[in-house]
Scaffold this motif. Structure first.
Motif, PDB file in Angstrom:
ATOM      1  N   MET A   1       0.809  -0.956   0.037  1.00  0.00           N
ATOM      2  CA  MET A   1       0.102  -0.113  -0.129  1.00  0.00           C
ATOM      3  C   MET A   1       0.818   1.038   0.067  1.00  0.00           C
ATOM      4  O   MET A   1       1.800   1.356   0.729  1.00  0.00           O
ATOM      5  CB  MET A   1      -1.051  -0.161   1.283  1.00  0.00           C
ATOM      6  CG  MET A   1      -1.843   1.156   1.251  1.00  0.00           C
ATOM      7  SD  MET A   1      -2.823   1.315   2.803  1.00  0.00           S
ATOM      8  CE  MET A   1      -3.502  -0.378   3.045  1.00  0.00           C
ATOM      9  N   ASP A   2       0.558   2.202  -0.864  1.00  0.00           N
ATOM     10  CA  ASP A   2       1.212   3.442  -0.870  1.00  0.00           C
ATOM     11  C   ASP A   2       0.828   4.328   0.003  1.00  0.00           C
ATOM     12  O   ASP A   2      -0.096   4.438   0.745  1.00  0.00           O
ATOM     13  CB  ASP A   2       1.506   3.876  -2.265  1.00  0.00           C
ATOM     14  CG  ASP A   2       0.243   4.251  -2.871  1.00  0.00           C
ATOM     15  OD1 ASP A   2      -0.827   4.396  -2.411  1.00  0.00           O
ATOM     16  OD2 ASP A   2       0.018   4.532  -4.238  1.00  0.00           O
ATOM     17  N   ASP A   3       1.674   5.619   0.269  1.00  0.00           N
ATOM     18  CA  ASP A   3       1.308   6.674   1.123  1.00  0.00           C
ATOM     19  C   ASP A   3      -0.113   7.176   0.882  1.00  0.00           C
ATOM     20  O   ASP A   3      -0.857   7.552   1.779  1.00  0.00           O
ATOM     21  CB  ASP A   3       2.298   7.705   1.364  1.00  0.00           C
ATOM     22  CG  ASP A   3       2.068   8.428   2.392  1.00  0.00           C
ATOM     23  OD1 ASP A   3       1.821   8.286   3.613  1.00  0.00           O
ATOM     24  OD2 ASP A   3       2.149   9.844   2.052  1.00  0.00           O
ATOM     25  N   MET A   4      -0.319   7.456  -0.265  1.00  0.00           N
ATOM     26  CA  MET A   4      -1.606   8.030  -0.791  1.00  0.00           C
ATOM     27  C   MET A   4      -2.661   7.159  -0.341  1.00  0.00           C
ATOM     28  O   MET A   4      -3.631   7.735   0.345  1.00  0.00           O
ATOM     29  CB  MET A   4      -1.618   8.155  -2.237  1.00  0.00           C
ATOM     30  CG  MET A   4      -2.974   9.069  -2.672  1.00  0.00           C
ATOM     31  SD  MET A   4      -2.935  10.681  -1.902  1.00  0.00           S
ATOM     32  CE  MET A   4      -1.227  11.159  -2.511  1.00  0.00           C
ATOM     33  N   ARG A   5      -2.770   6.087  -0.564  1.00  0.00           N
ATOM     34  CA  ARG A   5      -3.793   5.118  -0.339  1.00  0.00           C
ATOM     35  C   ARG A   5      -4.020   4.864   1.396  1.00  0.00           C
ATOM     36  O   ARG A   5      -5.016   4.982   1.809  1.00  0.00           O
ATOM     37  CB  ARG A   5      -3.585   3.502  -0.848  1.00  0.00           C
ATOM     38  CG  ARG A   5      -4.890   2.757  -0.407  1.00  0.00           C
ATOM     39  CD  ARG A   5      -5.897   2.925  -1.212  1.00  0.00           C
ATOM     40  NE  ARG A   5      -6.892   2.218  -1.111  1.00  0.00           N
ATOM     41  CZ  ARG A   5      -8.473   2.282  -0.520  1.00  0.00           C
ATOM     42  NH1 ARG A   5      -8.501   3.642  -0.683  1.00  0.00           N
ATOM     43  NH2 ARG A   5      -9.007   1.434  -0.255  1.00  0.00           N
ATOM     44  N   ARG A   6      -2.974   4.932   2.090  1.00  0.00           N
ATOM     45  CA  ARG A   6      -2.907   4.743   3.421  1.00  0.00           C
ATOM     46  C   ARG A   6      -3.674   6.071   4.142  1.00  0.00           C
ATOM     47  O   ARG A   6      -4.269   6.275   4.879  1.00  0.00           O
ATOM     48  CB  ARG A   6      -1.746   4.705   4.046  1.00  0.00           C
ATOM     49  CG  ARG A   6      -1.570   4.700   5.543  1.00  0.00           C
ATOM     50  CD  ARG A   6      -0.307   4.099   6.337  1.00  0.00           C
ATOM     51  NE  ARG A   6       0.850   5.050   5.763  1.00  0.00           N
ATOM     52  CZ  ARG A   6       1.837   4.370   4.569  1.00  0.00           C
ATOM     53  NH1 ARG A   6       1.764   3.225   4.096  1.00  0.00           N
ATOM     54  NH2 ARG A   6       2.798   5.190   4.233  1.00  0.00           N
ATOM     55  N   ARG A   7      -3.457   7.405   3.581  1.00  0.00           N
ATOM     56  CA  ARG A   7      -3.743   8.765   3.816  1.00  0.00           C
ATOM     57  C   ARG A   7      -5.310   8.681   3.398  1.00  0.00           C
ATOM     58  O   ARG A   7      -6.036   9.284   4.334  1.00  0.00           O
ATOM     59  CB  ARG A   7      -3.080   9.929   3.314  1.00  0.00           C
ATOM     60  CG  ARG A   7      -1.553   9.781   3.855  1.00  0.00           C
ATOM     61  CD  ARG A   7      -0.483  10.903   3.337  1.00  0.00           C
ATOM     62  NE  ARG A   7      -1.262  12.076   2.992  1.00  0.00           N
ATOM     63  CZ  ARG A   7      -0.929  12.943   2.001  1.00  0.00           C
ATOM     64  NH1 ARG A   7      -0.084  12.614   0.943  1.00  0.00           N
ATOM     65  NH2 ARG A   7      -1.799  14.118   1.547  1.00  0.00           N
ATOM     66  N   THR A   8      -5.777   8.275   2.288  1.00  0.00           N
ATOM     67  CA  THR A   8      -6.954   8.186   1.915  1.00  0.00           C
ATOM     68  C   THR A   8      -7.888   7.515   2.905  1.00  0.00           C
ATOM     69  O   THR A   8      -9.047   7.821   3.426  1.00  0.00           O
ATOM     70  CB  THR A   8      -7.137   7.667   0.635  1.00  0.00           C
ATOM     71  OG1 THR A   8      -6.314   8.456  -0.372  1.00  0.00           O
ATOM     72  CG2 THR A   8      -8.646   7.845   0.208  1.00  0.00           C
ATOM     73  N   ILE A   9      -7.438   6.222   3.308  1.00  0.00           N
ATOM     74  CA  ILE A   9      -8.303   5.286   4.202  1.00  0.00           C
ATOM     75  C   ILE A   9      -8.243   6.023   5.562  1.00  0.00           C
ATOM     76  O   ILE A   9      -9.373   5.913   6.178  1.00  0.00           O
ATOM     77  CB  ILE A   9      -7.513   3.842   4.170  1.00  0.00           C
ATOM     78  CG1 ILE A   9      -7.406   3.276   2.880  1.00  0.00           C
ATOM     79  CG2 ILE A   9      -8.250   3.048   5.255  1.00  0.00           C
ATOM     80  CD1 ILE A   9      -6.874   1.793   2.691  1.00  0.00           C
ATOM     81  N   LEU A  10      -7.153   6.289   6.168  1.00  0.00           N
ATOM     82  CA  LEU A  10      -7.207   7.067   7.463  1.00  0.00           C
ATOM     83  C   LEU A  10      -7.979   8.329   7.529  1.00  0.00           C
ATOM     84  O   LEU A  10      -8.626   8.398   8.291  1.00  0.00           O
ATOM     85  CB  LEU A  10      -5.723   7.218   8.037  1.00  0.00           C
ATOM     86  CG  LEU A  10      -5.008   5.899   8.157  1.00  0.00           C
ATOM     87  CD1 LEU A  10      -3.585   5.977   8.536  1.00  0.00           C
ATOM     88  CD2 LEU A  10      -5.624   4.978   9.334  1.00  0.00           C
ATOM     89  N   GLY A  11      -7.873   9.102   6.622  1.00  0.00           N
ATOM     90  CA  GLY A  11      -8.600  10.466   6.517  1.00  0.00           C
ATOM     91  C   GLY A  11      -9.923  10.238   5.844  1.00  0.00           C
ATOM     92  O   GLY A  11     -10.796  11.130   6.108  1.00  0.00           O
ATOM     93  N   ARG A  12     -10.193   9.028   5.406  1.00  0.00           N
ATOM     94  CA  ARG A  12     -11.607   8.886   4.965  1.00  0.00           C
ATOM     95  C   ARG A  12     -12.086   9.541   3.816  1.00  0.00           C
ATOM     96  O   ARG A  12     -13.224   9.911   3.423  1.00  0.00           O
ATOM     97  CB  ARG A  12     -12.687   8.835   6.107  1.00  0.00           C
ATOM     98  CG  ARG A  12     -12.656   7.723   6.975  1.00  0.00           C
ATOM     99  CD  ARG A  12     -13.674   7.966   7.980  1.00  0.00           C
ATOM    100  NE  ARG A  12     -13.880   6.484   8.815  1.00  0.00           N
ATOM    101  CZ  ARG A  12     -15.008   6.207   9.423  1.00  0.00           C
ATOM    102  NH1 ARG A  12     -15.844   6.992   9.570  1.00  0.00           N
ATOM    103  NH2 ARG A  12     -15.051   5.152  10.037  1.00  0.00           N
ATOM    104  N   ARG A  13     -11.086  10.097   3.009  1.00  0.00           N
ATOM    105  CA  ARG A  13     -11.160  11.008   1.998  1.00  0.00           C
ATOM    106  C   ARG A  13      -9.926  11.324   1.407  1.00  0.00           C
ATOM    107  O   ARG A  13      -8.816  11.157   1.894  1.00  0.00           O
ATOM    108  CB  ARG A  13     -11.875  12.501   2.122  1.00  0.00           C
ATOM    109  CG  ARG A  13     -10.908  13.109   3.414  1.00  0.00           C
ATOM    110  CD  ARG A  13     -11.496  14.511   3.314  1.00  0.00           C
ATOM    111  NE  ARG A  13     -10.944  15.529   2.910  1.00  0.00           N
ATOM    112  CZ  ARG A  13     -11.349  16.540   2.040  1.00  0.00           C
ATOM    113  NH1 ARG A  13     -12.556  16.845   2.543  1.00  0.00           N
ATOM    114  NH2 ARG A  13     -10.677  17.380   1.683  1.00  0.00           N
ATOM    115  N   VAL A  14      -9.714  11.516   0.022  1.00  0.00           N
ATOM    116  CA  VAL A  14      -8.540  11.655  -0.597  1.00  0.00           C
ATOM    117  C   VAL A  14      -7.901  12.922  -0.210  1.00  0.00           C
ATOM    118  O   VAL A  14      -8.746  13.920  -0.198  1.00  0.00           O
ATOM    119  CB  VAL A  14      -8.827  11.723  -2.263  1.00  0.00           C
ATOM    120  CG1 VAL A  14      -7.429  12.115  -2.976  1.00  0.00           C
ATOM    121  CG2 VAL A  14      -9.496  10.340  -2.711  1.00  0.00           C
ATOM    122  N   PRO A  15      -6.850  13.052   0.010  1.00  0.00           N
ATOM    123  CA  PRO A  15      -6.134  14.166   0.514  1.00  0.00           C
ATOM    124  C   PRO A  15      -6.278  15.425  -0.608  1.00  0.00           C
ATOM    125  O   PRO A  15      -6.149  15.309  -1.579  1.00  0.00           O
ATOM    126  CB  PRO A  15      -4.683  14.011   0.801  1.00  0.00           C
ATOM    127  CG  PRO A  15      -4.546  12.456   0.917  1.00  0.00           C
ATOM    128  CD  PRO A  15      -5.768  11.755   0.141  1.00  0.00           C
TER     129      PRO A  15
END
Length: 165
Positions: free
Chosen positions: A1-15
């Motif tokens: 999993m790349d950082d963008m996917r991790r941030r999207t999942i944890l933030g519940r939205r695309v950064p």
């Protein structure tokens, strides 16, 4: 999993930074207008992605994305994504119409409460808001006049705007 996917999942939205970048490069325009699978190549730490708009009657309802997981995507990935978009469209339409119906019921219940015709309990049941406690309500009616216009009343003498705290 790349950082963008991790941030999207944890933030519940695309950064926001990713959304801005995709707007600036025209990726979203391509996604919404292409009618087919579009490829976003791997870049730096970001994995390759494929995406497709989910549409019904020419209206975009959402999108489905798939990311390479450290290995090339299978040759059938684009066909699988097309099939997923066709399957998702009726479900998204159903969800949207159901949500719109629920919103209308909540709006009608809130309006009745503000007009003294409904109950706080009914609104609470439909919105999961607590009946007890302080709250603030702002209802706005756009008039035709300028800033100095007097507040107008609805037929029956009820005020157009009310606020309670």
């Amino acid at each position: 999993m790349d950082d963008m996917r991790r941030r999207t999942i944890l933030g519940r939205r695309v950064p926001d930074s990713a959304v801005t970048a995709m707007k600036e490069t025209g990726f979203f325009r391509l996604l919404w207008e292409s009618g087919d699978v579009v490829r976003r190549p791997a870049e730096g730490d970001l994995l390759e992605r494929l995406a497709i708009a989910v549409t019904a009657g020419g209206e975009a309802l959402g999108s489905i994305w798939v990311a390479a997981a450290g290995r090339p995507l299978p040759k059938t990935a684009a066909d699988d994504l097309r099939a997923a978009a066709r399957a998702a469209a009726p479900r998204l339409l159903h969800h949207r119409s159901r949500r719109a119906g629920q919103l209308q019921v909540v709006q009608e219940t809130a309006r009745a409460l503000l007009e003294g015709l409904g109950s706080a309990e009914a609104l609470a049941a439909r919105t999961s808001l607590p009946v007890e406690g302080r709250c603030a309500v702002l209802a706005v009616h756009a008039g035709r006049g300028g800033r100095d216009e007097e507040p107008r009343s609805r037929p029956g003498g009820r005020a157009v705007c009310r606020a309670r705290a």
